[in-house]
Scaffold this motif. Structure first.
Motif, PDB file in Angstrom:
ATOM      1  N   PRO A   1      20.364  29.688 -33.122  1.00 29.62           N
ATOM      2  CA  PRO A   1      20.059  28.606 -33.697  1.00 29.62           C
ATOM      3  C   PRO A   1      19.516  27.920 -33.094  1.00 29.62           C
ATOM      4  O   PRO A   1      19.308  26.172 -32.986  1.00 29.62           O
ATOM      5  N   PHE A   2      21.095  27.576 -31.990  1.00 28.06           N
ATOM      6  CA  PHE A   2      20.942  26.214 -31.057  1.00 28.06           C
ATOM      7  C   PHE A   2      19.823  26.672 -29.585  1.00 28.06           C
ATOM      8  O   PHE A   2      20.649  27.350 -29.260  1.00 28.06           O
ATOM      9  N   ARG A   3      18.857  25.886 -29.425  1.00 26.41           N
ATOM     10  CA  ARG A   3      18.092  26.136 -28.777  1.00 26.41           C
ATOM     11  C   ARG A   3      18.967  25.080 -27.506  1.00 26.41           C
ATOM     12  O   ARG A   3      19.470  24.613 -27.448  1.00 26.41           O
ATOM     13  N   ILE A   4      18.877  26.208 -26.511  1.00 24.84           N
ATOM     14  CA  ILE A   4      18.899  25.249 -24.490  1.00 24.84           C
ATOM     15  C   ILE A   4      18.176  25.084 -24.536  1.00 24.84           C
ATOM     16  O   ILE A   4      16.751  25.613 -24.172  1.00 24.84           O
ATOM     17  N   SER A   5      17.382  23.927 -23.900  1.00 26.14           N
ATOM     18  CA  SER A   5      16.422  22.863 -23.648  1.00 26.14           C
ATOM     19  C   SER A   5      16.337  23.619 -22.147  1.00 26.14           C
ATOM     20  O   SER A   5      17.352  23.637 -21.103  1.00 26.14           O
TER      21      SER A   5
ATOM     22  N   VAL B   1      24.821  21.642 -14.462  1.00 27.71           N
ATOM     23  CA  VAL B   1      23.799  20.734 -14.630  1.00 27.71           C
ATOM     24  C   VAL B   1      24.143  19.771 -16.707  1.00 27.71           C
ATOM     25  O   VAL B   1      24.498  18.735 -16.651  1.00 27.71           O
ATOM     26  N   ASP B   2      25.192  20.299 -17.141  1.00 29.54           N
ATOM     27  CA  ASP B   2      25.742  20.286 -18.784  1.00 29.54           C
ATOM     28  C   ASP B   2      27.311  20.236 -18.951  1.00 29.54           C
ATOM     29  O   ASP B   2      27.513  21.690 -18.173  1.00 29.54           O
ATOM     30  N   ALA B   3      27.566  20.301 -19.852  1.00 31.82           N
ATOM     31  CA  ALA B   3      29.116  20.899 -19.738  1.00 31.82           C
ATOM     32  C   ALA B   3      28.884  22.067 -21.483  1.00 31.82           C
ATOM     33  O   ALA B   3      29.597  22.838 -21.304  1.00 31.82           O
ATOM     34  N   TYR B   4      27.757  22.461 -21.619  1.00 31.69           N
ATOM     35  CA  TYR B   4      27.086  23.394 -22.695  1.00 31.69           C
ATOM     36  C   TYR B   4      26.574  24.907 -22.004  1.00 31.69           C
ATOM     37  O   TYR B   4      26.958  25.020 -23.320  1.00 31.69           O
ATOM     38  N   THR B   5      26.482  24.577 -21.012  1.00 33.05           N
ATOM     39  CA  THR B   5      25.604  25.948 -20.580  1.00 33.05           C
ATOM     40  C   THR B   5      26.136  26.613 -19.527  1.00 33.05           C
ATOM     41  O   THR B   5      26.813  25.762 -18.648  1.00 33.05           O
ATOM     42  N   GLN B   6      25.733  27.580 -19.368  1.00 38.37           N
ATOM     43  CA  GLN B   6      26.060  28.601 -17.894  1.00 38.37           C
ATOM     44  C   GLN B   6      24.743  29.466 -17.265  1.00 38.37           C
ATOM     45  O   GLN B   6      23.693  29.090 -18.352  1.00 38.37           O
ATOM     46  N   CYS B   7      24.800  29.646 -16.362  1.00 37.01           N
ATOM     47  CA  CYS B   7      23.415  30.449 -15.924  1.00 37.01           C
ATOM     48  C   CYS B   7      23.116  31.322 -14.954  1.00 37.01           C
ATOM     49  O   CYS B   7      24.718  30.992 -14.035  1.00 37.01           O
ATOM     50  N   LEU B   8      22.563  32.391 -15.635  1.00 37.80           N
ATOM     51  CA  LEU B   8      22.656  33.485 -14.504  1.00 37.80           C
ATOM     52  C   LEU B   8      21.350  34.024 -14.222  1.00 37.80           C
ATOM     53  O   LEU B   8      20.709  33.925 -14.505  1.00 37.80           O
TER      54      LEU B   8
ATOM     55  N   LEU C   1      22.497  30.549 -21.233  1.00 44.30           N
ATOM     56  CA  LEU C   1      23.286  30.724 -21.797  1.00 44.30           C
ATOM     57  C   LEU C   1      24.549  29.745 -21.944  1.00 44.30           C
ATOM     58  O   LEU C   1      24.726  28.978 -20.945  1.00 44.30           O
ATOM     59  N   PRO C   2      25.146  29.828 -23.552  1.00 45.68           N
ATOM     60  CA  PRO C   2      26.000  28.777 -23.983  1.00 45.68           C
ATOM     61  C   PRO C   2      26.938  28.829 -22.921  1.00 45.68           C
ATOM     62  O   PRO C   2      28.163  30.038 -22.937  1.00 45.68           O
ATOM     63  N   ILE C   3      28.310  27.962 -22.961  1.00 50.03           N
ATOM     64  CA  ILE C   3      29.056  27.674 -21.963  1.00 50.03           C
ATOM     65  C   ILE C   3      30.382  28.769 -22.534  1.00 50.03           C
ATOM     66  O   ILE C   3      30.988  28.921 -22.083  1.00 50.03           O
ATOM     67  N   ASP C   4      29.878  29.239 -23.566  1.00 51.08           N
ATOM     68  CA  ASP C   4      31.047  29.954 -24.818  1.00 51.08           C
ATOM     69  C   ASP C   4      31.127  31.290 -24.094  1.00 51.08           C
ATOM     70  O   ASP C   4      31.395  32.566 -24.809  1.00 51.08           O
TER      71      ASP C   4
END
Length: 258
Positions: free
Chosen positions: A134-138, A206-213, A232-235
């Protein structure tokens, strides 16, 4: 008399070459600028004569490679550029396979997936497919950002010498959007670690809400040609990341095997 036509032809060829160079400069500037610009401002930015810039821009508009906004006179890429890009995705062997794999990966995992490479010293998204959260990562196709801001960037530099990396990375590239500074030695160590691990995970760059794999896609010569990654979401938990890493590496091997 016989020498004059050859000399004139040589001058014509030189003029054409210069025109082609200027056209490429225009297209490259617009790509890097990322938005429309008035022709006068474009000429100033390129340090080019206004008259010849107007002529070349008009030629490009007639060819539908550029378009002009009626409301403010700004020029930008036209519809044909978009169509040419679609042809690349359809016909380039790796891009064609990667596009299908990215779409499959996003559908199976529910996470935003991307196919990325280097373009003009920048990390560039060639294709992406949004996840089902539901929460889309831009994310955006064509987006270019500094290499040190990404997990993929660390893999794309794997195998390059220190001198080559230092030549590609400008000092400002090491400054993250929130003002934090990545030390060069820290970044070089991260590139080495990504090469050793065969994948890379970054958090909160890039921001505090995401991580990248990200996982590498190898060319026939064994060099990293591109990457496939998940945003991915940071959590996202370590357990979940481990499962996603294995699935991502499967995609990496599939694309590299060809």
């Amino acid at each position: 008399m016989s020498e004059q036509p050859r000399e004139f032809a040589g001058k014509q060829a030189t003029g054409r070459e210069r025109s082609v160079d200027r056209i490429l400069q225009i297209l490259e500037f617009l790509h890097g600028h990322g938005e429309g610009i008035r022709i006068g401002a474009l000429a100033k930015a390129l340090n080019a004569p206004r008259s010849s810039t107007y002529t070349l821009v008009n030629d490009l508009m007639e060819a539908e490679l550029l378009e002009i906004a009626a409301e403010d006179g700004r020029i930008f890429f036209g519809k044909k550029i978009y169509l040419y890009g679609l042809n690349y995705l359809r016909e380039n062997p790796l891009a064609k396979r990667a596009r299908k794999e990215v779409d499959r990966l996003a559908k199976e995992t529910g996470e935003t997936s991307e196919f990325c490479t280097l373009q003009n010293g920048r990390y560039t998204i060639i294709h992406m497919c949004p996840g089902t959260r539901p929460f889309r990562i831009s994310s955006a196709v064509g987006l270019q950002i500094p290499i040190p801001w990404t997990a993929s960037g660390r893999l794309l530099l794997a195998g390059k010498t220190r001198a080559e990396i230092e030549e590609m990375i400008a000092p400002d590239d090491l400054r993250l959007p929130d003002g934090r500074l990545i030390e060069l030695e820290q970044f070089l160590a991260a590139v080495d670690q990504a090469r050793s691990d065969g994948y890379c995970l970054t958090k909160g760059l890039v921001d505090a809400y995401t991580q990248c794999l990200a996982a590498p896609i190898y060319a026939a010569d064994g060099k990293v040609e591109a990457t496939i990654c998940l945003v991915l979401p940071i959590d996202s938990s370590e357990e979940q990341n481990g499962k996603l890493r294995q699935r991502l590496l499967e995609s990496s091997r599939t694309l590299s095997a060809h």
